[in-house]
Structures are given as structure tokens and as C-alpha cells.
Design an enzyme around this catalytic site. Structure first.
Site, PDB file in Angstrom:
ATOM      1  N   HIS A 127       0.736  -1.152  -0.108  1.00 20.95           N
ATOM      2  CA  HIS A 127       0.071   0.057  -0.073  1.00 20.95           C
ATOM      3  C   HIS A 127       0.867   1.253  -0.101  1.00 20.95           C
ATOM      4  CE1 HIS A 127      -2.301   2.987   2.455  1.00 20.95           C
ATOM      5  NE2 HIS A 127      -2.925   3.155   1.536  1.00 20.95           N
ATOM      6  N   HIS A 152       2.367  11.176  -1.371  1.00 22.11           N
ATOM      7  CA  HIS A 152       1.439  10.649  -0.229  1.00 22.11           C
ATOM      8  C   HIS A 152       1.590  11.729   0.847  1.00 22.11           C
ATOM      9  CE1 HIS A 152      -0.116   7.555   2.902  1.00 22.11           C
ATOM     10  NE2 HIS A 152      -1.240   8.300   2.096  1.00 22.11           N
TER      11      HIS A 152
END
Length: 320
Positions: free
Chosen positions: A36, A113
Site C-alpha cells: 500500500h 502521499h
């Protein structure tokens, strides 16, 4: 990019080592370990906060500057291993989020991110180098979020993918026809999924609809497992690959509660045993798991656990 030795390279050729009975099966029926936010092993504290963040986060970062970014780093990093290390450990699916840097000239694209990561080109080059050395290994590259990207950025990225991987890119076909045997025969090693209309006319950019990755968006392991079971029960009707995101997602209050400790020690480590118990109980196949993703894939023997599930598809090892 710098890499650190992990001592775990035993899964570097796991696809090439599978039984012929498994390599003849559609890849959508096999168990494949994934990560992930795969690229988040390094983030740039000196760069601006990413465009994927809400306005109030950007505002706090402007006020508290380096302190805010240090906290963001603790909650943005979901992996410790580089692409090379993940690949050597058996990871074959990569969850990729990309962005331009607002205000920067040109069309360069970066992983993102919360904070910016490496240039996408650097990450792709690392993956390609591994594939050159392991000709029977196949990867899924899932470009599922794009930020601050105009058409020229998309065309630049699509062109980059073609340039880096060339004939390794698997052309779009029926998901049912994609077996390891088929990929080896064609010398394909890369399936790219591009969740944006810019790639619609490109025969080697698979549409995002072919790899749904339902997201539980919870901090509760009971709710997560219920969600994973429900979405697995629905996967057959889509006729596609399928990603089971075995991850917990922090809320604002979670971050506040574990401000200094960060995602790994505050949320992931204490819940991993429950999540891994679920993973160990799964079976791949038509109505079972396909790709399973995790945070911090090195904390437990995640990849090996997922890979071993494929033994359950062998007639002499099937559990009834």
C-alpha cells in the site's frame, strides 16, 4: 536510490518457481502480495506539502514548517523497503499515486502521499532493473491517483512508461486469458493500470476498472475484515483482477492521539496480528483472494504468507 540489505531475497523468483498447474491458471485466481502506497519509503521534507492534502493541512504546514512535516512524515510513510527490496521479498503489486510539483517548470512527475517522494522515472527504472534480472516475474503497476496533472503531464508519464518498459508492457486483453504461461510466451512482465481518461486509447494502459481495490476506510479491524469479506463475495461479478486492501486508515483523531509515534507504531503494529490471521485463513481462486496489500510489508512474513496460499489451489493440497 539507496537500498538497504534486508536478507530476504528468497521470494525474488517465486512466480517462476510455481507449479505448472498454477502458471496455467488465470492470474486473477492466484494470490499475489502487494504493498500500500508502495513508494512512500522516502518522502521529501524540504519540498512543499503535496496537492493531495486538504487546505487546513497545508495551512498548518506553512505555520509550523519543519515540525509539521516531521509529523506528516511519520503518518505518510507506509513502507520501509525500497522497490528493489520489496521485489526481492516477493511483492508484485504496487499502489502508485503521482503528482506534478505545482509551480515547477516542465512535466516531471513524482510519487506523492502527503509529501513528495522520488521522481516516478527513478522508481520505474529500479523496477525495470529487477525485471531484467528476473525474466519470469510479473508486476502490477496501479496508477490510481493523479494530482495537479494536466494532459501534458499524463502524456509525459504514459510516454515514460512505454520508454522504460518497452515490450515488457502487457497489451489489454481478456482478463481470463492472462496467465503466467501466456505472459511468459509473449515476454510480458508489466501490467499497467491507469485510472484516467488520458490513457483510454493506449493499448498497453489497462483501465482502472479492471483492477478494483475497494477501500474500507476504517481504524477498526472488525469492520475492516467484514468489509474485506463482503467485497470478496462480490468480486466474481466484475470479471477482473481484485485488490483486498488489508490496511487501516487513520482518522484525524488517530493522528492527534499518536502524533509523535506515527502510523507504524500507533496503528499498524498492534493490529497486524489480527489482520494476518485473516490473511492466513484465505484461499485464492474464482471466489477467493487475488491481490492482498499491506502496510510495512517487512514487519511480518507478509509476502511469503500470501504466496503460500497458492498451494491451496493444487489438487493434492486443497483443503475442503
Amino acid at each position: 536510490m539507496k537500498t538497504r540489505p534486508t536478507g530476504n531475497e528468497r521470494n525474488a523468483d517465486w512466480m517462476g518457481s510455481l507449479s505448472p498447474a498454477l502458471t496455467a491458471m488465470p492470474l486473477k485466481y492466484l494470490a499475489v502480495p502487494g504493498s500500500h502506497d508502495s513508494f512512500s519509503f522516502w518522502v521529501d521534507e524540504d519540498a512543499p506539502v503535496g496537492p493531495d492534502q486538504k487546505a487546513f493541512v497545508k495551512h498548518l504546514a506553512m505555520i509550523f514548517r519543519l515540525l509539521a512535516k516531521k509529523v506528516m512524515k511519520k503518518w505518510s510513510m507506509t513502507q520501509n523497503l525500497t522497490f528493489k527490496e520489496q521485489l526481492e521479498g516477493g511483492i508484485r503489486y504496487f499502489d502508485l499515486r503521482v503528482s506534478s510539483k505545482p509551480g515547477e517548470e516542465g512535466c516531471e512527475v513524482y510519487f506523492i502521499h502527503g509529501l513528495f517522494g522520488h521522481k516516478v522515472r527513478d522508481g520505474l527504472s529500479d523496477i525495470n532493473a529487477f525485471l531484467n534480472a528476473h525474466r519470469k516475474e510479473v508486476v502490477f503497476l496501479d496508477f490510481n491517483h493523479h494530482y495537479a496533472m494536466e494532459d501534458e503531464h499524463h502524456q509525459y508519464l504514459i510516454g515514460m512508461l512505454k520508454e522504460v518498459f518497452g515490450s515488457k508492457l502487457c497489451r489489454i486483453s481478456r482478463v481470463e486469458d492472462v496467465t503466467l504461461d501466456y505472459l511468459w510466451e509473449k515476454k510480458y512482465q508489466v501490467l499497467v493500470f491507469y485510472h484516467h481518461p488520458s490513457a483510454k486509447s493506449c493499448p498497453v494502459m489497462w483501465p482502472g476498472s479492471k483492477i478494483p481495490a475497494p477501500w474500507a476506510n476504517t481504524t477498526d479491524t472488525t469492520k475492516l475484515i467484514q468489509f474485506l469479506e463482503t467485497t470478496l463475495g462480490e468480486r466474481a461479478k466484475y470479471g477482473s483482477f481484485h485488490v483486498s486492501q488489508a490496511i487501516l486508515t487513520p482518522r484525524i483523531k488517530t493522528v492527534v492521539g499518536g502524533l509523535v509515534r506515527g502510523l507504524r507504531s500507533y496503528l499498524v503494529e498492534r493490529n497486524l496480528p489480527v489482520i494476518m490471521t485473516w490473511v492466513e485463513a484465505q484461499k485464492p481462486g474464482a471466489n477467493g483472494v487475488n491481490i492482498i496489500t499491506s502496510d510495512f510489508v517487512e514487519l511480518v512474513d507478509f509476502a511469503s504468507t500470501v504466496i503460500r496460499l497458492n498451494d491451496l489451489l493444487l489438487p493434492d493440497k486443497a483443503v475442503t
